[in-house]
Design a protein around this motif. Structure first.
Motif, PDB file in Angstrom:
ATOM      1  N   UNK A 123      85.430 -54.638  14.938  1.00 43.40           N
ATOM      2  CA  UNK A 123      86.712 -54.055  14.561  1.00 43.40           C
ATOM      3  C   UNK A 123      87.325 -53.245  15.693  1.00 43.40           C
ATOM      4  N   UNK A 124      86.531 -52.911  16.708  1.00 41.97           N
ATOM      5  CA  UNK A 124      87.024 -52.141  17.850  1.00 41.97           C
ATOM      6  C   UNK A 124      87.525 -53.085  18.935  1.00 41.97           C
ATOM      7  N   UNK A 125      88.749 -52.853  19.369  1.00 42.50           N
ATOM      8  CA  UNK A 125      89.342 -53.643  20.461  1.00 42.50           C
ATOM      9  C   UNK A 125      89.668 -52.690  21.600  1.00 42.50           C
ATOM     10  N   UNK A 126      89.001 -52.868  22.720  1.00 40.32           N
ATOM     11  CA  UNK A 126      89.161 -51.971  23.856  1.00 40.32           C
ATOM     12  C   UNK A 126      90.125 -52.567  24.868  1.00 40.32           C
ATOM     13  N   UNK A 127      91.165 -51.796  25.195  1.00 36.50           N
ATOM     14  CA  UNK A 127      92.142 -52.189  26.204  1.00 36.50           C
ATOM     15  C   UNK A 127      92.004 -51.272  27.417  1.00 36.50           C
ATOM     16  N   UNK A 128      92.162 -51.835  28.588  1.00 36.81           N
ATOM     17  CA  UNK A 128      92.095 -51.038  29.818  1.00 36.81           C
ATOM     18  C   UNK A 128      93.510 -50.891  30.370  1.00 36.81           C
TER      19      UNK A 128
ATOM     20  N   UNK B 293      82.860 -39.550  19.775  1.00 37.86           N
ATOM     21  CA  UNK B 293      82.022 -40.211  18.773  1.00 37.86           C
ATOM     22  C   UNK B 293      82.303 -39.670  17.366  1.00 37.86           C
ATOM     23  N   UNK B 294      82.471 -38.372  17.240  1.00 30.47           N
ATOM     24  CA  UNK B 294      82.742 -37.798  15.926  1.00 30.47           C
ATOM     25  C   UNK B 294      84.048 -38.342  15.352  1.00 30.47           C
ATOM     26  N   UNK B 295      85.047 -38.500  16.210  1.00 31.39           N
ATOM     27  CA  UNK B 295      86.335 -39.024  15.751  1.00 31.39           C
ATOM     28  C   UNK B 295      86.233 -40.503  15.369  1.00 31.39           C
ATOM     29  N   UNK B 296      85.617 -41.302  16.220  1.00 30.91           N
ATOM     30  CA  UNK B 296      85.484 -42.735  15.917  1.00 30.91           C
ATOM     31  C   UNK B 296      84.706 -42.935  14.620  1.00 30.91           C
ATOM     32  N   UNK B 297      83.657 -42.165  14.433  1.00 30.53           N
ATOM     33  CA  UNK B 297      82.868 -42.269  13.189  1.00 30.53           C
ATOM     34  C   UNK B 297      83.721 -41.953  11.964  1.00 30.53           C
TER      35      UNK B 297
ATOM     36  N   UNK C 155      84.259 -40.693  32.836  1.00 28.76           N
ATOM     37  CA  UNK C 155      83.073 -40.072  32.240  1.00 28.76           C
ATOM     38  C   UNK C 155      82.375 -41.113  31.355  1.00 28.76           C
ATOM     39  N   UNK C 156      81.767 -40.702  30.271  1.00 26.06           N
ATOM     40  CA  UNK C 156      81.029 -41.625  29.426  1.00 26.06           C
ATOM     41  C   UNK C 156      81.823 -42.229  28.290  1.00 26.06           C
TER      42      UNK C 156
ATOM     43  N   UNK D  32      82.284 -46.105  23.529  1.00 27.71           N
ATOM     44  CA  UNK D  32      83.031 -47.134  22.798  1.00 27.71           C
ATOM     45  C   UNK D  32      82.231 -48.432  22.717  1.00 27.71           C
ATOM     46  N   UNK D  33      81.675 -48.851  23.842  1.00 27.19           N
ATOM     47  CA  UNK D  33      80.931 -50.105  23.884  1.00 27.19           C
ATOM     48  C   UNK D  33      79.636 -50.037  23.093  1.00 27.19           C
ATOM     49  N   UNK D  34      79.081 -48.835  22.926  1.00 23.13           N
ATOM     50  CA  UNK D  34      77.817 -48.698  22.201  1.00 23.13           C
ATOM     51  C   UNK D  34      77.941 -49.038  20.721  1.00 23.13           C
ATOM     52  N   UNK D  35      79.161 -49.026  20.186  1.00 21.38           N
ATOM     53  CA  UNK D  35      79.337 -49.336  18.770  1.00 21.38           C
ATOM     54  C   UNK D  35      79.095 -50.813  18.473  1.00 21.38           C
TER      55      UNK D  35
END
Length: 245
Positions: free
Chosen positions: A54-59, A16-20, A41-42, A47-50
């Motif tokens: 602008x965030x694109x999540x790839x699996x 979270x600190x890095x994403x912020x 883990x969490x 990531x989804x909580x944001x």
């Protein structure tokens, strides 16, 4: 447009600190592409909580490799390369999941990218508790003049790098022979394009027990292994015609 590529795996502790520190520097049309390697883990929940467009999540699914067994470094390389396949921006930044970016990193780098195709900055080191050391990592320009020197004494650290999208024309697709995306991108960039080293710390690079990066750690790899992955990268570089440079 700016594309920031981040590879994640079980990074909930510092994520979270890095994403912020990244999102506050991005404009409304920029993107943070996060490729996750199957976190248990969490990480995904953070990531989804944001809920940020602008965030694109790839699996990403771990890939078999004909030349190397799976290690944290190889998994990170494959994960980053997955993110790079989806970039839309003209300026591309690489980001680790556990660092902290300087508040002006993007602004400073974009200004430099107007004149250089590849930029790597210096950095400071923080520990698990966020305590920063007093010295910068690089004491001099780490770029070497020859391909052999850069292979023998590699000092490319991906989380400090950004580059123009045109570099991907030579970098992608990344061969199975490439063990480290940092080394591959760095050598291709400085030998085919205009490259710049900024001797200012633009990230706080976190060193802790679960780092995938070996940037600030002593390697446990054997001499034979280190020679092998350098030799295999050299083969790929020869295909690009880099031998004459």
């Amino acid at each position: 447009m700016i594309s920031v590529c981040m590879a994640t795996y079980n990074g909930e502790r510092f994520l979270r600190e890095q994403v912020d520190s990244i999102l506050c520097q991005l404009g409304p049309d920029d993107e943070l592409i996060i490729s996750d390697d199957g976190s248990t883990d969490g990480t995904l929940g953070i990531i989804e909580s944001y809920n940020d467009s602008r965030i694109r999540l790839l699996h990403h699914e771990k890939e078999n490799n004909s030349y190397f067994k799976q290690t944290s470094v190889l998994c990170a390389t494959q994960n980053f390369c997955n993110a790079l396949r989806y970039v839309s921006g003209e300026y591309i930044f690489l980001a680790d999941q556990d660092d902290v970016w300087h508040k002006d990193k993007i602004q400073i780098c974009v200004e430099q990218l107007k004149n250089s195709c590849f930029v790597m900055s210096n950095f400071s080191i923080i520990d698990e508790n966020g305590v920063q050391g007093t010295e910068l990592f690089y004491s001099e320009n780490p770029f070497k003049k020859t391909v052999v020197s850069n292979l023998l004494y590699p000092h490319f650290i991906g989380c400090c790098c950004c580059f123009r999208k045109e570099i991907l024309q030579r970098v992608l697709p990344v061969s199975e022979r490439v063990y480290s995306h940092d080394l591959w991108i760095g050598i291709v960039a400085i030998h085919f394009y205009d490259a710049c080293f900024l001797d200012i710390p633009l990230i706080q690079h976190r060193v802790h027990s679960s780092n995938a990066s070996l940037a600030c750690k002593k390697t446990n790899n054997s001499l034979l292994f280190r020679l092998k992955y350098r030799f295999l990268i050299l083969i790929e570089l020869l295909k690009l015609g880099i031998a004459s440079r």
